[in-house]
Design an enzyme around this catalytic site. Structure first.
Site, PDB file in Angstrom:
ATOM      1  N   GLY A  72       0.804  -1.204   0.000  1.00  0.00           N
ATOM      2  CA  GLY A  72       0.000   0.000   0.000  1.00  0.00           C
ATOM      3  C   GLY A  72       0.844   1.264   0.000  1.00  0.00           C
ATOM      4  O   GLY A  72       0.530   2.241  -0.689  1.00  0.00           O
ATOM      5  N   ASN A 152      -8.070   4.047   8.427  1.00  0.00           N
ATOM      6  CA  ASN A 152      -7.498   2.874   9.095  1.00  0.00           C
ATOM      7  C   ASN A 152      -7.619   2.929  10.614  1.00  0.00           C
ATOM      8  O   ASN A 152      -7.572   1.900  11.269  1.00  0.00           O
ATOM      9  CB  ASN A 152      -6.031   2.694   8.700  1.00  0.00           C
ATOM     10  CG  ASN A 152      -5.233   3.969   8.749  1.00  0.00           C
ATOM     11  OD1 ASN A 152      -5.566   4.953   8.098  1.00  0.00           O
ATOM     12  ND2 ASN A 152      -4.173   3.978   9.539  1.00  0.00           N
ATOM     13  N   GLN A 180      -7.804   0.005   3.222  1.00  0.00           N
ATOM     14  CA  GLN A 180      -8.691  -0.572   4.248  1.00  0.00           C
ATOM     15  C   GLN A 180     -10.031  -1.011   3.664  1.00  0.00           C
ATOM     16  O   GLN A 180     -10.760  -1.765   4.306  1.00  0.00           O
ATOM     17  CB  GLN A 180      -8.943   0.440   5.370  1.00  0.00           C
ATOM     18  CG  GLN A 180      -7.743   0.710   6.250  1.00  0.00           C
ATOM     19  CD  GLN A 180      -7.399  -0.466   7.172  1.00  0.00           C
ATOM     20  OE1 GLN A 180      -8.252  -1.260   7.561  1.00  0.00           O
ATOM     21  NE2 GLN A 180      -6.125  -0.582   7.518  1.00  0.00           N
ATOM     22  N   THR A 238      11.954  -7.728 -11.000  1.00  0.00           N
ATOM     23  CA  THR A 238      11.369  -9.033 -11.290  1.00  0.00           C
ATOM     24  C   THR A 238      10.121  -9.237 -10.437  1.00  0.00           C
ATOM     25  O   THR A 238      10.146  -9.013  -9.233  1.00  0.00           O
ATOM     26  CB  THR A 238      12.424 -10.126 -11.005  1.00  0.00           C
ATOM     27  OG1 THR A 238      13.564  -9.848 -11.833  1.00  0.00           O
ATOM     28  CG2 THR A 238      11.894 -11.513 -11.312  1.00  0.00           C
ATOM     29  N   CYS A 326       1.557   2.232  13.298  1.00  0.00           N
ATOM     30  CA  CYS A 326       2.663   3.092  12.900  1.00  0.00           C
ATOM     31  C   CYS A 326       2.849   4.223  13.909  1.00  0.00           C
ATOM     32  O   CYS A 326       3.942   4.730  14.084  1.00  0.00           O
ATOM     33  CB  CYS A 326       2.403   3.691  11.534  1.00  0.00           C
ATOM     34  SG  CYS A 326       1.605   2.566  10.412  1.00  0.00           S
TER      35      CYS A 326
END
Ligand SMILES: *Cc1c(COP(=O)(O)O)cnc(C)c1O
Length: 393
Positions: A72, A152, A180, A238, A326
């Protein structure tokens, strides 16, 4: 003794068995580089493109509009920086809200240092952005609007279709952080009038470190990672085939069960909210009571410290959060709770319980049994509460 109760699903979720089963062959027979032209590479390419179609179908998008990312945060960074620099000649003004995830807010703050101007719209007491405020903030320099689908921390669901319509009437690129929302509520890129939309696998029972950015055909956005020609030349490196395949399997499952889970979770959520507000004095619900993610509970409990509450809940085998993962670890109150108008001391005593389809009613009952007792214990030790109660007498 009950098993541990995990109610921190807004921070991350467990990988579902379907996602794990889909991933395992990608570490084995489908280990190839999806860009190689030999059979081993083509096998990997096939499962990768199947996953892209699955994600596109769930969002109502075309497969060519889905770009896989590392999560995200990267999707938000790419959308905002990519659109800002690609449209710099047209203008330098960006509109967002005060309650966005830090992946959006810190990106916008960084862009301000690069000469962009950002309007951070306020929200009302429920955390709702007013579409009229969005329209009023538009200038002839506005090149991007970025508003989240659902918050969130407090779970408030924003009026995205209305905001998207305003953006499109003004021919301004509209990005939506739907991290969310995807897997929790219906998401459709056309009904929402979005040009870019971020999602993340680990928020809906897929693996961590993988996400996607939807980019509507024709949207001017700079390339994000420079290097090889992966993702149609727009994002080098990749491809993370196991992660992408696991995310798509988890998303397909979430989409198939969306309505049923939504009804069940809404019932559990409202039982939890009512139970807490009934049993805990001086508690309030944060966020909107109806325009709310089905699994989100966020309450402020006055005269206690959120961190102390979390530790006591953890001892009782209950995993919760005090805002967002966070921001916990820092002592600053949550920017979201301050934006809805909570005083610092109330914001400090907040608790987020986020549910998912694997949570049960027994778990909700257990939380309702344990939480009021912990709160009264903590308050019994709190000089703040003492002063308050004595002041009342
Ligand atoms: C979790 C989250 C993010 C970040 O997603 P990651 O995949 O962890 O980088 C961004 N926005 C919102 C609203 C989130 O909840």
């Amino acid at each position: 003794m009950m098993d541990r109760i995990y109610m921190d699903n807004a921070a991350t979720t467990a990988i579902c068995p379907e996602a794990l089963a889909a991933m395992l062959p990608c570490f084995g027979e489908h280990f190839g580089n999806a860009s190689s032209i030999h059979g081993t590479g083509r096998d990997a390419r096939k499962v990768l493109e199947d996953a892209r179609r699955t994600v596109a179908d769930v969002l109502g998008a075309k497969p060519a509009e889905i770009y896989f990312t590392s999560g995200g945060s990267e999707s938000d960074n790419w959308a905002i920086k990519g659109a800002a620099f690609a449209n710099r000649k047209k203008g330098n003004h960006i509109i967002t809200s005060q309650i966005e995830h830090h992946a959006v807010l810190h990106t916008c703050q960084w862009l301000e240092k690069q000469g962009f101007e950002v309007t951070y719209l306020p929200v009302d007491e429920y955390g709702l952005v007013n579409p009229r405020d969005v329209e009023a903030a538009i200038t002839d320099k506005t090149i991007l609007i970025s508003i989240m689908a659902a918050n969130n921390e407090i779970g408030t669901i924003e009026p995205i279709p209305e905001i998207g319509q305003i953006a499109h009437e003004h021919k301004i690129i509209f990005h939506c952080d739907a991290v969310q929302a995807v897997g929790a509520i219906p998401v459709n890129v056309d009904a929402w009038h979005v040009d870019m939309l971020s999602l993340s696998g680990h928020k809906f029972h897929g693996p961590k470190g993988v996400g996607a950015l939807y980019i509507r055909t024709g949207t001017k956005v700079d390339q994000f990672l420079h290097g090889g020609a992966q993702e149609r030349g727009r994002r080098a490196t990749t491809e993370n085939v196991p992660g992408i395949v696991g995310m798509a399997a988890a998303l397909a499952k979430a989409a198939a069960n969306l309505e049923e889970n939504g009804v069940r979770l809404t019932y559990l959520r409202d039982k939890l909210i009512k139970g807490i507000l009934d049993a805990v004095p001086y508690a309030r619900l944060n966020g909107h009571s109806l325009k709310r993610l089905p699994g989100n509970v966020n309450v402020s409990i006055q005269y206690i410290e959120g961190e102390a509450l979390l530790l006591r809940l953890d001892l009782a085998g209950i995993a919760a959060s005090s805002g967002s993962a966070c921001t916990s670890g820092s002592l600053d109150p949550s920017h979201v709770l301050l934006a809805i108008g909570l005083p610092h001391e109330v914001a400090h005593g907040s608790l987020r319980l986020s549910l998912t389809d694997s949570n049960t009613e027994e778990e909700v009952d257990e939380v309702l049994r344990v939480l009021p007792k912990i709160v009264s214990d903590l308050r019994a030790m709190s000089p703040m509460y003492d002063d308050f109660i004595n002041g009342k007498k």
